[in-house]
Design a protein around this motif. Structure first.
Motif, PDB file in Angstrom:
ATOM      1  N   THR A  75       0.829  -1.208   0.000  1.00 18.02           N
ATOM      2  CA  THR A  75       0.000   0.000   0.000  1.00 18.02           C
ATOM      3  C   THR A  75       0.864   1.258   0.000  1.00 18.02           C
ATOM      4  OG1 THR A  75      -0.130   0.035   2.425  1.00 18.02           O
ATOM      5  CG2 THR A  75      -1.883  -1.143   1.237  1.00 18.02           C
ATOM      6  N   ILE A  76       0.249   2.361  -0.393  1.00 18.62           N
ATOM      7  CA  ILE A  76       0.882   3.677  -0.315  1.00 18.62           C
ATOM      8  C   ILE A  76       0.508   4.303   1.021  1.00 18.62           C
ATOM      9  CG2 ILE A  76       0.838   6.023  -1.253  1.00 18.62           C
ATOM     10  CD1 ILE A  76       0.475   4.785  -4.025  1.00 18.62           C
ATOM     11  N   THR A  77       1.515   4.716   1.775  1.00 15.07           N
ATOM     12  CA  THR A  77       1.275   5.319   3.090  1.00 15.07           C
ATOM     13  C   THR A  77       1.082   6.822   2.977  1.00 15.07           C
ATOM     14  OG1 THR A  77       2.683   3.615   4.085  1.00 15.07           O
ATOM     15  CG2 THR A  77       2.172   5.543   5.433  1.00 15.07           C
ATOM     16  N   TYR A  78       1.984   7.484   2.255  1.00 15.69           N
ATOM     17  CA  TYR A  78       1.960   8.945   2.162  1.00 15.69           C
ATOM     18  C   TYR A  78       1.766   9.392   0.720  1.00 15.69           C
ATOM     19  CZ  TYR A  78       4.183   8.632   6.771  1.00 15.69           C
ATOM     20  OH  TYR A  78       4.478   8.337   8.068  1.00 15.69           O
ATOM     21  N   VAL A  79       1.015  10.458   0.539  1.00 13.36           N
ATOM     22  CA  VAL A  79       0.911  11.155  -0.747  1.00 13.36           C
ATOM     23  C   VAL A  79       1.615  12.494  -0.570  1.00 13.36           C
ATOM     24  CG1 VAL A  79      -0.621  12.135  -2.487  1.00 13.36           C
ATOM     25  CG2 VAL A  79      -1.279  10.038  -1.286  1.00 13.36           C
ATOM     26  N   ASN A  80       2.635  12.749  -1.400  1.00 15.62           N
ATOM     27  CA  ASN A  80       3.480  13.940  -1.256  1.00 15.62           C
ATOM     28  C   ASN A  80       3.400  14.790  -2.519  1.00 15.62           C
ATOM     29  OD1 ASN A  80       4.859  12.900   1.294  1.00 15.62           O
ATOM     30  ND2 ASN A  80       5.406  11.313  -0.173  1.00 15.62           N
ATOM     31  N   PHE A  81       3.265  16.086  -2.339  1.00 16.29           N
ATOM     32  CA  PHE A  81       3.221  17.010  -3.485  1.00 16.29           C
ATOM     33  C   PHE A  81       3.635  18.398  -3.013  1.00 16.29           C
ATOM     34  CE2 PHE A  81      -0.943  16.495  -1.566  1.00 16.29           C
ATOM     35  CZ  PHE A  81      -1.341  17.800  -1.289  1.00 16.29           C
ATOM     36  N   SER A  82       4.106  19.205  -3.964  1.00 12.32           N
ATOM     37  CA  SER A  82       4.500  20.583  -3.668  1.00 12.32           C
ATOM     38  C   SER A  82       3.487  21.545  -4.268  1.00 12.32           C
ATOM     39  CB  SER A  82       5.891  20.891  -4.231  1.00 12.32           C
ATOM     40  OG  SER A  82       6.879  20.128  -3.547  1.00 12.32           O
ATOM     41  N   MET A  83       3.173  22.601  -3.524  1.00  9.34           N
ATOM     42  CA  MET A  83       2.200  23.588  -3.968  1.00  9.34           C
ATOM     43  C   MET A  83       2.819  24.985  -3.925  1.00  9.34           C
ATOM     44  SD  MET A  83      -1.537  22.401  -2.640  1.00  9.34           S
ATOM     45  CE  MET A  83      -2.176  22.881  -4.260  1.00  9.34           C
ATOM     46  N   GLY A  84       2.433  25.779  -4.903  1.00  8.11           N
ATOM     47  CA  GLY A  84       2.823  27.180  -4.936  1.00  8.11           C
ATOM     48  C   GLY A  84       1.635  28.013  -5.360  1.00  8.11           C
ATOM     49  N   LEU A  85       1.821  29.315  -5.392  1.00  5.91           N
ATOM     50  CA  LEU A  85       0.761  30.215  -5.834  1.00  5.91           C
ATOM     51  C   LEU A  85       0.787  30.338  -7.353  1.00  5.91           C
ATOM     52  CD1 LEU A  85       1.094  33.104  -3.216  1.00  5.91           C
ATOM     53  CD2 LEU A  85      -0.625  31.290  -3.257  1.00  5.91           C
ATOM     54  N   ALA A  86      -0.393  30.354  -7.951  1.00  3.39           N
ATOM     55  CA  ALA A  86      -0.486  30.618  -9.380  1.00  3.39           C
ATOM     56  C   ALA A  86      -0.065  32.057  -9.648  1.00  3.39           C
ATOM     57  CB  ALA A  86      -1.913  30.385  -9.853  1.00  3.39           C
ATOM     58  N   PRO A  87       0.378  32.367 -10.878  1.00  5.03           N
ATOM     59  CA  PRO A  87       0.784  33.753 -11.185  1.00  5.03           C
ATOM     60  C   PRO A  87      -0.316  34.741 -10.822  1.00  5.03           C
ATOM     61  CG  PRO A  87       1.404  32.277 -12.971  1.00  5.03           C
ATOM     62  CD  PRO A  87       0.578  31.470 -12.021  1.00  5.03           C
ATOM     63  N   GLY A  88       0.052  35.741 -10.060  1.00  8.72           N
ATOM     64  CA  GLY A  88      -0.913  36.747  -9.634  1.00  8.72           C
ATOM     65  C   GLY A  88      -1.741  36.340  -8.433  1.00  8.72           C
ATOM     66  N   GLY A  89      -1.478  35.159  -7.893  1.00  9.60           N
ATOM     67  CA  GLY A  89      -2.262  34.679  -6.754  1.00  9.60           C
ATOM     68  C   GLY A  89      -1.911  35.410  -5.474  1.00  9.60           C
ATOM     69  N   THR A  90      -2.889  35.519  -4.600  1.00  7.72           N
ATOM     70  CA  THR A  90      -2.680  36.166  -3.307  1.00  7.72           C
ATOM     71  C   THR A  90      -2.209  35.134  -2.283  1.00  7.72           C
ATOM     72  OG1 THR A  90      -5.024  35.839  -2.773  1.00  7.72           O
ATOM     73  CG2 THR A  90      -4.392  37.938  -3.753  1.00  7.72           C
ATOM     74  N   PRO A  91      -1.453  35.537  -1.266  1.00  6.74           N
ATOM     75  CA  PRO A  91      -0.964  34.597  -0.239  1.00  6.74           C
ATOM     76  C   PRO A  91      -2.106  33.826   0.412  1.00  6.74           C
ATOM     77  CG  PRO A  91       0.168  36.691  -0.043  1.00  6.74           C
ATOM     78  CD  PRO A  91      -0.926  36.903  -1.051  1.00  6.74           C
ATOM     79  N   ILE A  92      -1.820  32.566   0.783  1.00  2.00           N
ATOM     80  CA  ILE A  92      -2.822  31.694   1.403  1.00  2.00           C
ATOM     81  C   ILE A  92      -2.285  31.195   2.735  1.00  2.00           C
ATOM     82  CG2 ILE A  92      -3.982  29.462   1.205  1.00  2.00           C
ATOM     83  CD1 ILE A  92      -4.232  29.945  -1.759  1.00  2.00           C
ATOM     84  N   ASP A  93      -3.088  31.329   3.753  1.00  2.00           N
ATOM     85  CA  ASP A  93      -2.727  30.885   5.095  1.00  2.00           C
ATOM     86  C   ASP A  93      -3.066  29.403   5.227  1.00  2.00           C
ATOM     87  OD1 ASP A  93      -2.165  30.512   7.731  1.00  2.00           O
ATOM     88  OD2 ASP A  93      -3.530  32.053   8.492  1.00  2.00           O
ATOM     89  N   PHE A  94      -2.031  28.553   5.257  1.00  5.28           N
ATOM     90  CA  PHE A  94      -2.262  27.118   5.319  1.00  5.28           C
ATOM     91  C   PHE A  94      -2.692  26.653   6.700  1.00  5.28           C
ATOM     92  CE2 PHE A  94      -1.061  26.631   1.071  1.00  5.28           C
ATOM     93  CZ  PHE A  94      -1.211  25.304   0.687  1.00  5.28           C
ATOM     94  N   SER A  95      -2.615  27.530   7.692  1.00  2.39           N
ATOM     95  CA  SER A  95      -3.159  27.151   8.998  1.00  2.39           C
ATOM     96  C   SER A  95      -4.680  27.126   8.973  1.00  2.39           C
ATOM     97  CB  SER A  95      -2.670  28.121  10.074  1.00  2.39           C
ATOM     98  OG  SER A  95      -3.211  29.412   9.872  1.00  2.39           O
ATOM     99  N   LYS A  96      -5.270  27.699   7.910  1.00  5.06           N
ATOM    100  CA  LYS A  96      -6.728  27.699   7.759  1.00  5.06           C
ATOM    101  C   LYS A  96      -7.191  26.815   6.607  1.00  5.06           C
ATOM    102  CE  LYS A  96      -7.069  32.408   9.565  1.00  5.06           C
ATOM    103  NZ  LYS A  96      -7.511  33.802   9.297  1.00  5.06           N
TER     104      LYS A  96
END
Length: 203
Positions: free
Chosen positions: A79-100
């Protein structure tokens, strides 16, 4: 003694002036109210448009591939235990608070809201079962990932690791939905390979 003839021309002119002034004052007040209501309506319409645009467009994007990791060796039943990926902001995107941010994992038989790792500490850890965590921060604004905040900013990248409560089996089609507090949700849909290894690129 003859009475002095009366003349009302002066009084009539004064009354007309008073009536005219009254009409002008009332019309000015009414115009002010109408214009104020119009400006208020226009501002509300603009705010609604800006809010709608912000809510309808996602400001997140996947950077690179999505990986599934575990202790698989290619044998049946791994089985797969973890799913891993990297995220960034799209061009012109506003900052996103990942605590929410809310992350929801689903497949054909499961729907679960993953529990976020404690973000009050800067310690980077793998998530616990049924949870998710930021496991790496690249290009932090202050240059020090150990003191970076969970606020994803332009040019910054968060590596996210998710561990569903039920680990992912062969050929399983699943989705992870990233739901920021503002903006549209971002959905990641992938399928586990038929033979699961320790590291798997998911498509």
């Amino acid at each position: 003694m003859d009475s002095v003839p009366s003349c009302e021309d002066g009084f009539t002119g004064l009354e007309a002036a008073i009536v005219l002034i009254a009409f002008v004052v009332v019309a000015a007040g009414f115009s002010y109210v109408v214009l104020g209501a119009g400006f208020f309506t226009t501002q509300k319409s603009q705010a609604t448009v800006h809010t709608s645009v912000g809510q309808s467009s996602s400001t997140l994007e996947i950077v690179g591939n999505v990986y599934g990791t575990g202790s698989g060796t290619g044998a049946v039943g791994d089985t797969i235990t973890y799913v891993n990926f990297s995220m960034g902001l799209a061009p012109g995107g506003t900052p996103i608070d990942f605590s929410k941010v809310v992350m929801v994992y689903s497949n054909a038989s499961t729907l679960e809201t993953l529990t976020p790792h404690d973000m009050t500490t800067t310690t980077i850890n793998q998530p616990s079962q049924g949870g998710w965590a930021i496991t790496e921060i690249q290009n932090p604004p202050n240059g020090d990932a150990s003191t970076a905040s969970p606020l994803l900013q332009p040019n910054e990248q968060f590596t996210i690791s998710c561990e569903p409560a039920n680990h992912i089996v062969e050929n399983d089609l699943f989705s992870i939905e990233v739901r920021p507090s503002v903006g549209a949700a971002f959905s990641i849909s992938r399928t586990a390979p038929a033979a699961i290894n320790a590291v798997n690129v998911l498509y």
